[in-house]
Design a protein around this motif. Structure first.
Motif, short mmCIF file in Angstrom:
data_model
loop_
_atom_site.label_atom_id
_atom_site.label_comp_id
_atom_site.label_asym_id
_atom_site.label_seq_id
_atom_site.Cartn_x
_atom_site.Cartn_y
_atom_site.Cartn_z
N TRP A 449 0.84 -1.19 0.00
CA TRP A 449 0.00 0.00 0.00
C TRP A 449 0.87 1.24 0.00
O TRP A 449 2.06 1.19 0.31
CB TRP A 449 -0.94 0.02 1.21
N LEU A 450 0.28 2.36 -0.36
CA LEU A 450 1.01 3.62 -0.32
C LEU A 450 0.09 4.73 0.19
O LEU A 450 -1.12 4.64 0.11
CB LEU A 450 1.57 3.97 -1.69
N ALA A 451 0.72 5.75 0.76
CA ALA A 451 -0.01 6.90 1.28
C ALA A 451 0.74 8.16 0.89
O ALA A 451 1.98 8.21 0.97
CB ALA A 451 -0.14 6.82 2.80
N ALA A 452 0.00 9.17 0.45
CA ALA A 452 0.62 10.40 -0.01
C ALA A 452 -0.16 11.62 0.46
O ALA A 452 -1.40 11.59 0.52
CB ALA A 452 0.72 10.42 -1.53
N THR A 453 0.57 12.68 0.83
CA THR A 453 -0.06 13.97 1.03
C THR A 453 -0.10 14.65 -0.32
O THR A 453 0.92 15.10 -0.85
CB THR A 453 0.74 14.82 2.03
N ALA A 454 -1.28 14.67 -0.90
CA ALA A 454 -1.46 15.22 -2.25
C ALA A 454 -2.83 15.87 -2.30
O ALA A 454 -3.83 15.22 -1.97
CB ALA A 454 -1.35 14.11 -3.30
N GLY A 482 -6.80 16.21 0.61
CA GLY A 482 -5.39 16.46 0.91
C GLY A 482 -4.56 15.21 1.05
O GLY A 482 -3.35 15.29 1.23
N SER A 483 -5.20 14.03 1.00
CA SER A 483 -4.45 12.79 1.16
C SER A 483 -5.00 11.71 0.22
O SER A 483 -6.18 11.71 -0.13
CB SER A 483 -4.53 12.29 2.61
N VAL A 484 -4.12 10.80 -0.14
CA VAL A 484 -4.48 9.67 -0.99
C VAL A 484 -3.85 8.40 -0.41
O VAL A 484 -2.65 8.37 -0.15
CB VAL A 484 -4.00 9.86 -2.45
N VAL A 485 -4.66 7.38 -0.17
CA VAL A 485 -4.18 6.07 0.26
C VAL A 485 -4.62 5.07 -0.80
O VAL A 485 -5.76 5.08 -1.24
CB VAL A 485 -4.75 5.67 1.64
N PHE A 486 -3.69 4.19 -1.21
CA PHE A 486 -4.01 3.24 -2.28
C PHE A 486 -3.35 1.90 -2.00
O PHE A 486 -2.22 1.83 -1.53
CB PHE A 486 -3.50 3.78 -3.62
N THR A 487 -4.11 0.82 -2.26
CA THR A 487 -3.54 -0.52 -2.17
C THR A 487 -4.12 -1.40 -3.26
O THR A 487 -5.30 -1.32 -3.59
CB THR A 487 -3.82 -1.16 -0.79
#
Length: 529
Positions: A449-454, A482-487
């Motif tokens: 998984w990944l997490a980004a402040t975007a 303001g955030s994106v989490v993806f798996t």
């Protein structure tokens, strides 16, 4: 304690797999002779031969743990046996020995099939023996009562209201909350509604159609406008077929048996339902199960609520308006297509109506894990929530499925919010929301998984790309974020990926939480040890 059977037994949907409470569990032929007597006719029975392996275990376990219900199928009686009741204004006429008429009250006193036509300003009452099966065949019938229920079953075993092909029928009443019979159609028995005709039910004082035992809808085009609940089966409410349009001042579909933990369930197995409710769209005292059909719900409270467990394993569910979209202590998404729009939490695994782990403006029920669970193993789920998107007072587990969460814009909620952690081993999930309470999966999750402040706004294009610049996934935001989490299976922990919003790129390392949020474990998703 509630009986739980931990079996992967995909129960029952050959026709409507329900069982008559008054009969033994023996198989009944799918066809019944047209000359069958109309006194006491056995209802369909659920047996092991009815097992349908297409129902996922997530729902099958709950079905197996609940009591059997009762249904009167159309092949269990013959129109050739019908006795005629002609409705004529303030009175009626019939040659049947099983019918008595006293002014504007028509009383059916014996088992049988009764065909009602015409218009009556009065009441139709069923007062038959306790072991009787009574069929009311409505064939262009209009029944309007200004005092109590328009159709009331006082005594009988099983009662069916069949809507004759091509017929248009209307039942109107003004039943009050303190009346013995508090619905336009009220049965102190099991009740089945079937057929291919149309029925419009209006009750300006209380419920639309209500049964103190099991209520089954297996056909018909049915419109209900009720001051309180539209459809209520106290022991159980099952919809297998039909086109239902429901408007309710209370709940649209409800079962509320509180004395037996194996009853009080709602099962949507088929049909097309459009419901608008001031309270809940579907409200079950124990379990809510959706294994088929098309369901559109617009509510002021919960879209779907159950006190014990809730499973969606098939069908098409759209909750276009709700306070909380789906709420129960044990929520299982195993199939189907589900769209949820909510002004508070989208999916909330919470231990009751008074518990809210992430309501707007605060930390809700605290940060402790209190044992609730949200499990996603299949299907397509899209959530657009002003509060938390996926919320559990306990854990969130994902092993399959395709989930898109458009979460809150305010910082006091998160697109993902759990007290017991998020474990992902399969499926695809994207959570796009605010940063303040953002949470990502556990570091121990088997799937990357990944997490980004975007950040971006409504209409922004969000892309997930690998190190070679290949687009893995792309989404269009529905609101400011303001955030994106993806798996997904395409993500490998430790590898570098790029999250772009309208072309603006943010580089992230998979499996690493982003600092600065207030999610569990600190940071944005707080990797969990």
């Amino acid at each position: 304690m509630r009986r739980v059977i931990p079996l992967a037994l995909p129960l029952a949907l050959a026709g409507l797999v329900l069982a008559g409470c008054a009969v033994t569990a023996q198989p009944v032929s799918s066809t019944t002779s047209s000359t069958a007597p109309t006194s006491v006719v056995e209802s369909s029975v659920q047996t092991t031969s009815d097992i349908d392996s297409t129902i996922p275990a997530a729902a099958a376990e709950l079905l197996a743990a609940n009591a059997d219900g009762t249904v009167v199928n159309d092949d269990e009686w013959s129109i050739a046996d019908a006795e005629t009741i002609t409705l004529s204004g303030s009175t009626a006429s019939s040659d049947s020995a099983g019918v008595t008429i006293d002014g504007s009250t028509v009383t059916i006193t014996a088992a049988g099939v009764y065909q009602l036509s015409g218009a009556l300003d009065g009441n139709v009452v069923v007062a038959a023996p306790d072991d009787a099966q009574v069929i009311l065949l409505l064939d262009d019938a209009t029944i309007a009562s200004t005092s109590g229920s328009a159709i009331q079953v006082v005594t009988a075993d099983d009662v069916a209201i069949n809507l004759a092909a091509g017929s248009t029928n209307t039942v109107t009443a003004a039943s009050s909350a303190d009346a013995d019979a508090s619905a336009a159609i009220y049965a102190d028995s099991d009740l089945t509604v079937s057929g291919s005709g149309a029925l419009t039910v209006t009750d300006t004082g209380n419920d639309g159609i209500s049964a103190t035992d099991d209520l089954a809808i297996i056909g018909g085009t049915i419109t209900v406008d009720a001051a309180d609940d539209a459809l209520r089966g106290k022991d159980s409410l099952v919809v297998e077929d039909g086109t239902l349009t429901l408007t309710a001042g209370g709940d649209a579909l409800k079962s509320d048996q509180t004395d037996d933990a194996t009853q009080g369930y709602v099962w949507i197995a088929g049909g097309t339902i459009t419901a608008t409710a001031v309270d809940d769209g579907i409200d079950a005292w124990t379990d809510a199960l959706l294994t088929g059909g098309t369901v559109s719900l617009a509510t002021e409270d919960d879209g779907i609520h159950s006190e014990i467990a809730l499973a969606i394993s098939g069908g098409d569910v759209t909750i276009s308006r709700s306070n909380e979209g789906i709420e129960s202590g044990d929520i299982r998404i195993a199939g189907g297509t589900t769209h949820v729009t909510s002004s508070d939490d989208g999916i909330n695994a919470s231990g009751g109506t008074s518990t809210d782990s992430g309501s707007s403006g605060g930390m809700g029920g605290g940060m402790q894990d209190t044992g609730e669970s949200l499990t996603i193993s299949g299907g397509t789920l899209v959530v657009d929530a002003a509060g938390d998107g996926l919320d559990s007072n306990g854990s969130i587990t994902m092993t399959g499925g395709d989930v898109t969460v458009y979460g809150p814009t305010q910082q006091g909620n998160g697109a993902l919010d759990s007290n017991g952690g998020i474990d992902v081993s399969g499926g695809t999930l994207v959570a796009i929301g605010s940063t303040g309470m953002a949470e990502s999966p556990d570091e121990s999750s088997a799937q990357g998984w990944l997490a980004a402040t975007a950040s971006g706004s409504a209409g922004s294009t969000v892309q997930i790309m690998d190190a070679a610049g290949t687009v893995i996934a792309e989404y269009t935001a529905t609101k400011t974020f303001g955030s994106v989490v993806f798996t997904s299976s395409a993500i490998t922990d430790g590898q570098t990926y790029t999250v772009t919003v309208d072309g603006a790129a943010t580089s992230v390392t998979a499996g690493v939480a982003v600092a600065g949020g207030m999610g569990m474990g600190g940071g944005m998703g707080g990797g969990r040890p």
